[in-house]
Scaffold this active site. Structure first.
Site, PDB file in Angstrom:
ATOM      1  CB  ALA A  18      -0.821   0.593   0.967  1.00  0.00           C
ATOM      2  CG  ASP A 254      -0.322  -8.170  -0.642  1.00  0.00           C
ATOM      3  OD1 ASP A 254      -1.414  -8.990  -0.043  1.00  0.00           O
ATOM      4  OD2 ASP A 254       0.539  -7.090  -0.477  1.00  0.00           O
ATOM      5  CB  THR A 255      -2.530 -12.227   2.746  1.00  0.00           C
ATOM      6  OG1 THR A 255      -2.946 -11.155   2.668  1.00  0.00           O
ATOM      7  CG2 THR A 255      -2.704 -12.599   3.517  1.00  0.00           C
ATOM      8  N   GLY A 423       7.267  -7.042   6.304  1.00  0.00           N
ATOM      9  CA  GLY A 423       8.098  -5.810   6.661  1.00  0.00           C
ATOM     10  C   GLY A 423       7.618  -5.090   8.521  1.00  0.00           C
TER      11      GLY A 423
END
Length: 511
Positions: A18, A254-255, A423
């Protein structure tokens, strides 16, 4: 490159979040070629990084899609300029958002950002029209206002001509793949984030689309992760000065890419993908569509090899990111490391918030929104950036405990601890607080889990891995895992009391 190292063919992964995007080259290396006992490892090298900043146009928030395409092309060019020859490339991104193509294959407008306000109130409206039980049974998803279903319903309500002109809907990674290959493909894990894919039937929910006035013919049939979409077009190759390479559908959400890289030792494990959003879940063989899952507002999202993931979206570090942005606007600039250091000095377990209160979704002034929440719940108002940061991180940790315990209730499992990836695990204070809150170990790593999962799917598609378990063995051999253990019984008592207060907060704000 050392003469003692043997390099296997490499692949290129783009991981778009994002707030930023990254391009990594992945290679399987063996430090002692010719030695049958030599341990193979996965080496990842960052070749490009860029900011992903949304654009406000009039009353709407949009993704800067042309910029994203430009940066992806730049990443491909940089990989070749650095001497790599990637055999394939794949893209993973956030879920739900999309672009619409007309009959000429042209993009109709600039795709909306999931935080755009056009869907406010539509969860309740659609639930009243369709019925919450049926809506969950036929989508398996937590009711979140940004789901594709509500975005399309908003276009329909607004009388947007885009739906009348649209021939194809492509979710974000599929749209970017289309710009590179000219092929219109929908990847399975992304399809399951829309609210319009029926996991029970394994197909698009055309009947629901018809009831909501959404055209069903614009949705391509989903393809599984690992599918070869095509090659870079001749035009893209000429523009970048590179040879054709294959474009592969990764686990494009992405998850699910991150979940595919969790280095768990047991098939029954819980994971938390930590970043702007936090997503806590567990892998299952099939979707769980019981009334209890609806009541707890969990989602069933598709994963690699036809698996499903029972998970819950949690607001995540977005709240802290927005506080930091507002303080910078006001002339107080702090790095995240400085904020964590200040939080270490702040009073522990003093003020708490419910991170998933929708007031924190996209307020104009996040610190003021937190102050208002504290006043409304008769709590002390944070009086410094350190106090705000401590409040946010402790509240997230307590929310993680709550959702972890709910996942155990729903699945009948007991998880030994929590795997944290992404991250957000670079914030060691958050990892420590999470271990304290859940009273169990936290295994943190790898940081670049989405990228690694993307790479593993590509390497398997190229025949360099026999299965994903072999890929997870590579992950364990290649990336360090930091273990965080809960502290003393004295700390445990304080966290138990704080959890009681946290649960009471959630109930009081719903009254």
């Amino acid at each position: 490159m050392s003469s003692e190292q043997q390099r296997f063919p490499c692949v290129l992964a783009f991981d778009l979040g994002a707030s930023s995007g990254r391009a990594f080259v992945g290679e399987i290396i063996s430090e002692h070629p010719g030695d049958a006992s030599s341990v193979r490892k996965l080496k990842i090298t960052e070749v490009h990084r860029f900011a992903n900043v949304p654009v406000q146009i009039g009353g709407h928030l949009h993704w800067d899609t042309p910029m994203l395409l430009r940066e992806i092309k730049a990443g491909i060019r940089k990989a070749f300029q650095a001497g790599y020859r990637p055999e394939s490339c794949a893209i993973d991104t956030w879920g739900v958002d999309f672009g619409l193509l007309d009959r000429n294959g042209e993009l109709l407008g600039i795709p909306y950002h999931y935080r755009d306000r056009q869907t406010e109130g539509l969860v309740e409206e659609v639930s009243a029209q369709i019925g919450a039980e049926r809506l969950f049974r036929e989508s398996g998803l937590q009711f979140m206002p940004f789901n594709t279903l509500y975005q399309l319903y908003a276009l329909k309500k607004a009388g947007s001509p885009k739906l009348d002109l649209a021939e194809t809907l492509l979710l974000t990674p599929d749209l970017l793949n289309y710009f590179l290959t000219g092929q219109r493909v929908c990847e399975f894990t992304m399809a399951t984030t829309t609210g319009l894919y029926d996991p029970g039937r394994g197909t698009w929910n055309s009947a629901l689309m018809e009831e909501l006035g959404i055209p069903s013919e614009i949705f391509p049939d989903p393809v599984p992760p690992g599918t070869v979409i095509g090659e870079l077009t001749a035009e893209v190759c000429a523009e970048l000065g590179v040879p054709p390479i294959r474009i592969i559908a990764a686990a494009s959400h992405d998850t699910e890419s991150a979940a595919a890289a969790v280095p768990a030792d047991s098939p029954a494990f819980a994971y938390l993908v930590s970043g702007t959003w936090s997503l806590l879940g567990t892998q299952m063989a099939k979707p769980l569509l019981t009334p209890a899952v609806l009541e707890r507002q969990f989602s069933n999202e598709g994963g690699v090899d036809g698996t499903y993931h029972l998970l819950k979206n949690i607001m995540g570090l977005w709240i802290l990111q927005e506080c930091k942005r507002k303080w910078e606007q006001d002339g107080e600039a702090y790095s995240f490391a400085e904020l964590v250091q200040l939080a270490e000095q702040a009073k522990p377990l003093y003020t708490l918030i419910d991170p998933d209160d929708l007031r924190f979704m996209n307020p104009a002034d996040m610190p003021e929104e937190i102050r208002a929440y504290c006043r409304e719940t008769s709590q002390p108002v944070p009086d410094s950036p350190g106090a705000f940061t401590r409040c946010i991180l402790e509240s997230l940790a307590l929310r993680y405990r709550q959702v972890l315990e709910q996942a155990e209730e729903l699945t009948g499992s007991r998880f030994a601890g929590l795997h944290m990836v992404g991250g957000g695990i670079q914030n060691e204070l958050l990892c420590r607080l999470t271990a304290e809150a859940i009273g169990r170990p936290v295994w943190a790593g790898p940081v670049e889990a989405s990228t690694i999962g993307n790479l593993l799917v590509q390497l398997r598609a190229g025949g360099w891995l026999t299965d994903l378990q072999e890929g997870l063995d590579l992950v364990k051999a290649s990336f360090p895992i930091q273990v965080y253990e809960p502290e003393s019984e004295e700390h445990r008592a304080a966290w138990t009391e704080a959890y009681t207060r946290f649960e009471r907060l959630g109930r009081s704000m719903k009254c």
